[in-house]
Motif scaffolding. Structure first.
Motif, mmCIF file in Angstrom:
data_model
loop_
_atom_site.group_PDB
_atom_site.id
_atom_site.type_symbol
_atom_site.label_atom_id
_atom_site.label_comp_id
_atom_site.label_asym_id
_atom_site.label_seq_id
_atom_site.Cartn_x
_atom_site.Cartn_y
_atom_site.Cartn_z
ATOM 1 N N PHE A 112 0.841 -1.211 0.000
ATOM 2 C CA PHE A 112 0.000 0.000 0.000
ATOM 3 C C PHE A 112 0.876 1.261 0.000
ATOM 4 O O PHE A 112 0.631 2.192 -0.784
ATOM 5 C CB PHE A 112 -0.927 -0.006 1.222
ATOM 6 N N VAL A 113 1.895 1.290 0.854
ATOM 7 C CA VAL A 113 2.776 2.467 0.956
ATOM 8 C C VAL A 113 3.501 2.691 -0.372
ATOM 9 O O VAL A 113 3.569 3.821 -0.884
ATOM 10 C CB VAL A 113 3.786 2.287 2.113
ATOM 11 N N ALA A 116 1.243 4.089 -3.023
ATOM 12 C CA ALA A 116 1.014 5.525 -2.835
ATOM 13 C C ALA A 116 2.201 6.327 -3.380
ATOM 14 O O ALA A 116 2.020 7.389 -3.992
ATOM 15 C CB ALA A 116 0.780 5.833 -1.356
ATOM 16 N N PHE A 117 3.436 5.806 -3.181
ATOM 17 C CA PHE A 117 4.612 6.480 -3.742
ATOM 18 C C PHE A 117 4.551 6.500 -5.271
ATOM 19 O O PHE A 117 4.937 7.475 -5.907
ATOM 20 C CB PHE A 117 5.910 5.799 -3.279
ATOM 21 N N VAL A 119 1.869 6.614 -7.110
ATOM 22 C CA VAL A 119 0.916 7.655 -7.488
ATOM 23 C C VAL A 119 1.640 9.002 -7.568
ATOM 24 O O VAL A 119 1.541 9.726 -8.563
ATOM 25 C CB VAL A 119 -0.253 7.736 -6.471
ATOM 26 N N LEU A 174 -3.757 4.969 -8.376
ATOM 27 C CA LEU A 174 -4.599 5.725 -7.437
ATOM 28 C C LEU A 174 -5.745 4.846 -6.942
ATOM 29 O O LEU A 174 -6.073 4.829 -5.749
ATOM 30 C CB LEU A 174 -5.145 6.972 -8.152
ATOM 31 N N VAL A 177 -4.562 2.315 -4.403
ATOM 32 C CA VAL A 177 -4.400 2.892 -3.069
ATOM 33 C C VAL A 177 -5.750 2.958 -2.361
ATOM 34 O O VAL A 177 -5.852 2.762 -1.156
ATOM 35 C CB VAL A 177 -3.758 4.302 -3.176
ATOM 36 N N MET A 178 -6.820 3.216 -3.138
ATOM 37 C CA MET A 178 -8.140 3.399 -2.541
ATOM 38 C C MET A 178 -8.817 2.081 -2.183
ATOM 39 O O MET A 178 -9.594 2.020 -1.231
ATOM 40 C CB MET A 178 -9.026 4.184 -3.491
ATOM 41 N N VAL A 181 -8.912 0.640 1.534
ATOM 42 C CA VAL A 181 -9.677 1.446 2.491
ATOM 43 C C VAL A 181 -11.165 1.395 2.188
ATOM 44 O O VAL A 181 -11.987 1.226 3.094
ATOM 45 C CB VAL A 181 -9.151 2.909 2.499
ATOM 46 N N ILE A 182 -11.522 1.501 0.882
ATOM 47 C CA ILE A 182 -12.935 1.486 0.514
ATOM 48 C C ILE A 182 -13.550 0.106 0.772
ATOM 49 O O ILE A 182 -14.667 -0.003 1.280
ATOM 50 C CB ILE A 182 -13.114 1.910 -0.959
#
Lengths: 185, 185
Positions: A112-113, A116-117, A119, A174, A177-178, A181-182
Motif C-alpha cells: 500500500f505504501v 502511494a509512492f 501515485v 490511485l 491505493v483506494m 480502504v474502501i
C-alpha cells in the motif's frame, strides 16, 4: 465502538479477499499501461530535414535534425517514472498473488505504501511531460520559446499517446491505493 | 482469520484515535504549506528594463518587461492545484476535527479518497512547475529555448521557494493517505 463488532472478523476477511481480487485486476492494468507508456516513450524518435542557417552570409542548408526523448530532461524524467512503476507493478503483482487472501498484513501495508509512492511519482512525471508538451505545441511568446511540434509532429503525437497511457496507469495506481480502504467499509 | 480477533474492536478504536491525532497535526501542516505555496506563487512578479530590438534597422530600445505567473500555463496550473489543495485542507480539517474519534466511517473514507486525489493533483503541479523551471534555468539548445532566469533571477528564486513549499505540502498529503492504513496495523 460499533454495535456489530462481533461480526467484524468475518466481514473484514470477506472484504479483504474481494479487495484482493479487484486489486489484482487493477494491478495487471497498471502494469500493462506503464509498460506501454515506457515503450512508446523510449522508442519515440523522428528525423526531419530542416533548412538551417549555418553561416549568416550563406543561404540556409538542408540538414537532418532528430528529435529524441533524452533531449528534454522532463521527458527523461517521465520515462524513468514509468520504468520504475512498471518494474514495481510486476514485482508487487507477484507478491500480491503469492500473499493469498492477504494473510501477511505487513506485506499488504508495505505494498500500500509503495503504491502511494507510485501515485506521487507517476503524477509528477505526467505533469512534467505535459508542461513541456504544451510548450512544444503552443510555444510561449513571453519567454520567446517557439513551438516545435509543427516541425516534429509525429514525435509530439507519440508523446501525447505515452502521456495518455501513463495518466491511465497513474489512475490505476490511485485506485489501488483506494481499494483497501474502501473495501474495508 | 486472525487468532486475536476478539481484541480487534478495542485495538482498532485505539489505533483510529492515534491516527486521528497525528492526522490533525499533519493536516494543519498540509494547510500551512499549500497556503504558503499559493501566496508565494500568486505574488510573484518581477519587472526589468531589458534592451529590445523593435525595428531591425534601429538600435535596441530599453523597455520594461514583466515576468508574471500567468504567462506560463504550467505555473498557472501549479497555482490552481495549490489553491484547490489549501481550500480542501481547511474544509477537511474542520470536518476531521468535528468527526471526533472517527465516529462516522463514511466521512473518514470520503476524506481519505479526497486526500489521495490531492496527492495526485499536487504532484502533477509540482512536476509541471519544475519542468518549466528547469527550462527557465538551463534552457534547451535542441529546441532552441533560451534560459530566462539569468534575466528574471528574483522571479525564478521565488518560484523555487513555492515549488519547495508545494512539494512539502504534497508529502504531507501523502502522509495523510498513509496514516489510516499504517495506524490500523
Amino acid at each position: 465502538m460499533e454495535g456489530h463488532h462481533h461480526h467484524h472478523g468475518k466481514t473484514e476477511v470477506a472484504a479483504r479477499s474481494n479487495g484482493n481480487k479487484g486489486g489484482l485486476v487493477v494491478r495487471v492494468l497498471a502494469l500493462i499501461l506503464t509498460v506501454a507508456a515506457t515503450i512508446v516513450t523510449a522508442t519515440n524518435k523522428q528525423t526531419k530535414v530542416v533548412p538551417l542557417k549555418v553561416f549568416d552570409s550563406l543561404p540556409p542548408v538542408n540538414l537532418p535534425v532528430t528529435a529524441k526523448w533524452h533531449y528534454l530532461s522532463a521527458v527523461l524524467y517521465f520515462l524513468v517514472t514509468n520504468a520504475i512503476s512498471c518494474a514495481y507493478a510486476a514485482v508487487s503483482l507477484l507478491l500480491t498473488a503469492a500473499n493469498k487472501g492477504g494473510k501477511s498484513k505487513s506485506l499488504r501495508i508495505l505494498i500500500f505504501v509503495l503504491d502511494a509512492f507510485m501515485v506521487a511519482l507517476l503524477f509528477s512525471g505526467v505533469g512534467a511531460a505535459s508542461a513541456v508538451g504544451i510548450l512544444g505545441y503552443k510555444g510561449n511568446s513571453h519567454v520567446r520559446w517557439n513551438k516545435v511540434c509543427n516541425v516534429f509532429g509525429k514525435f509530439c503525437h507519440q508523446m501525447i499517446a505515452s502521456i495518455g497511457l501513463s495518466l491511465l496507469g497513474s489512475l490505476a495506481f490511485l485506485l489501488l491505493v483506494m481499494i483497501p480502504v474502501i473495501s474495508s467499509a
